[in-house]
Design a protein around this motif. Structure first.
Motif, PDB file in Angstrom:
ATOM      1  N   TYR A 145     -26.229  -4.577 -26.375  1.00 44.00           N
ATOM      2  CA  TYR A 145     -26.092  -3.127 -26.543  1.00 44.00           C
ATOM      3  C   TYR A 145     -27.039  -2.388 -25.596  1.00 44.00           C
ATOM      4  O   TYR A 145     -26.658  -1.380 -24.970  1.00 44.00           O
ATOM      5  N   ALA A 146     -28.262  -2.883 -25.485  1.00 42.49           N
ATOM      6  CA  ALA A 146     -29.235  -2.266 -24.586  1.00 42.49           C
ATOM      7  C   ALA A 146     -28.758  -2.330 -23.141  1.00 42.49           C
ATOM      8  O   ALA A 146     -28.906  -1.369 -22.372  1.00 42.49           O
ATOM      9  N   LEU A 147     -28.165  -3.450 -22.761  1.00 42.86           N
ATOM     10  CA  LEU A 147     -27.653  -3.615 -21.402  1.00 42.86           C
ATOM     11  C   LEU A 147     -26.505  -2.644 -21.125  1.00 42.86           C
ATOM     12  O   LEU A 147     -26.483  -1.966 -20.082  1.00 42.86           O
ATOM     13  N   LEU A 148     -25.559  -2.537 -22.063  1.00 46.08           N
ATOM     14  CA  LEU A 148     -24.415  -1.648 -21.870  1.00 46.08           C
ATOM     15  C   LEU A 148     -24.816  -0.176 -21.908  1.00 46.08           C
ATOM     16  O   LEU A 148     -24.212   0.652 -21.216  1.00 46.08           O
ATOM     17  N   PRO A 152     -24.572   3.456 -15.948  1.00 44.68           N
ATOM     18  CA  PRO A 152     -24.564   4.874 -15.546  1.00 44.68           C
ATOM     19  C   PRO A 152     -23.261   5.604 -15.843  1.00 44.68           C
ATOM     20  O   PRO A 152     -23.263   6.784 -16.179  1.00 44.68           O
ATOM     21  N   LYS A 153     -22.124   4.896 -15.723  1.00 43.53           N
ATOM     22  CA  LYS A 153     -20.828   5.528 -15.962  1.00 43.53           C
ATOM     23  C   LYS A 153     -20.172   4.901 -17.186  1.00 43.53           C
ATOM     24  O   LYS A 153     -19.786   3.742 -17.170  1.00 43.53           O
ATOM     25  N   LEU A 158     -15.895   1.867 -22.920  1.00 40.71           N
ATOM     26  CA  LEU A 158     -17.296   1.507 -23.099  1.00 40.71           C
ATOM     27  C   LEU A 158     -17.928   2.318 -24.219  1.00 40.71           C
ATOM     28  O   LEU A 158     -18.714   1.792 -25.026  1.00 40.71           O
ATOM     29  N   GLN A 159     -17.596   3.584 -24.298  1.00 41.31           N
ATOM     30  CA  GLN A 159     -18.139   4.433 -25.366  1.00 41.31           C
ATOM     31  C   GLN A 159     -17.697   3.932 -26.745  1.00 41.31           C
ATOM     32  O   GLN A 159     -18.482   3.928 -27.702  1.00 41.31           O
ATOM     33  N   LEU A 160     -16.424   3.505 -26.836  1.00 46.35           N
ATOM     34  CA  LEU A 160     -15.928   2.958 -28.114  1.00 46.35           C
ATOM     35  C   LEU A 160     -16.648   1.657 -28.464  1.00 46.35           C
ATOM     36  O   LEU A 160     -16.977   1.409 -29.628  1.00 46.35           O
TER      37      LEU A 160
END
Length: 218
Positions: A145-148, A152-153, A158-160
């Protein structure tokens, strides 16, 4: 066992034993300086290991653990300490302010479980789900989670994924809180017993006082 307390106890016995041996060798055995120092080192070392053995034996007896069990639990705790350090780094690497409190609570509960088990290794058997399953899961998920979260974009997918991960972390946090409750089960039961005893004693005393007052009125 607290390492600092152990150090103080062992030093409090080892140093006086060595110094007393050194003085005795010079004053009563007519030894020169260096042989006296050698005797002091031998006696001090013996006192150290004997004291250490006695302390560990009493500790294991109090915890109702064998040496083999204690060695195994210690090994698991060392591994858990490394995982908790990883979790700590990952938690504060996450870029999501609104979930900060949840992550801090996660670290707090995790450290609490580890600290309680370190102080009383017999609690390990009440926390096996934490050490064998929950801790590994939450470290792995938090690191990913920290990596994702540092990407930057962030597109919709990805938000889901990040949102689902936060929900999963929330569920795991609840599981770890249940692990803590499981560790404290015996303490909670003991407290309930003590409260029942106090209540019973208090009520009995009040009843006795009321009975005495009624007798005096008669």
């Amino acid at each position: 066992m607290n390492p600092f307390s152990l150090f103080l106890i062992r030093s409090g016995i080892t140093i006086p034993a060595g110094v007393l041996t050194w003085f005795s060798s010079i004053l009563f055995l007519d030894q020169t300086f260096f042989p006296s120092v050698l005797y002091a080192i031998v006696v001090g070392s013996a006192a150290y290991f004997i004291t250490d053995g006695v302390i560990k034996h009493r500790f294991l007896k109090k915890q109702d653990l064998t040496r083999k069990e204690y060695k195994y639990i210690n090994k698991e705790l060392k591994g858990a300490k490394i995982k908790i350090a990883r979790l700590n780094r990952a938690v504060f690497a996450v870029r999501h302010f609104s979930s900060l409190k949840q992550r801090i609570d996660l670290i707090r509960v995790t450290r609490k479980i580890y600290r309680l088990t370190k102080q009383e290794p017999k609690r390990f058997y009440h926390a096996e789900k934490f050490y064998y399953s929950h801790l590994d899961s939450i470290v792995e998920i938090t690191e990913k989670y920290a990596l994702l979260s540092t990407h930057p974009k962030k597109n919709r997918e990805l938000q889901l994924t990040l949102r689902d991960t936060r929900n999963t972390l929330e569920q795991l946090t609840k599981s770890i809180e249940e692990d803590l409750h499981e560790i404290l089960t015996d303490d909670i039961d003991d407290l309930h017993f003590e409260l029942d005893v106090v209540k019973h004693t208090t009520f009995k005393k009040k009843d006795d006082n009321l009975f005495d007052e009624s007798r005096n009125l008669k």
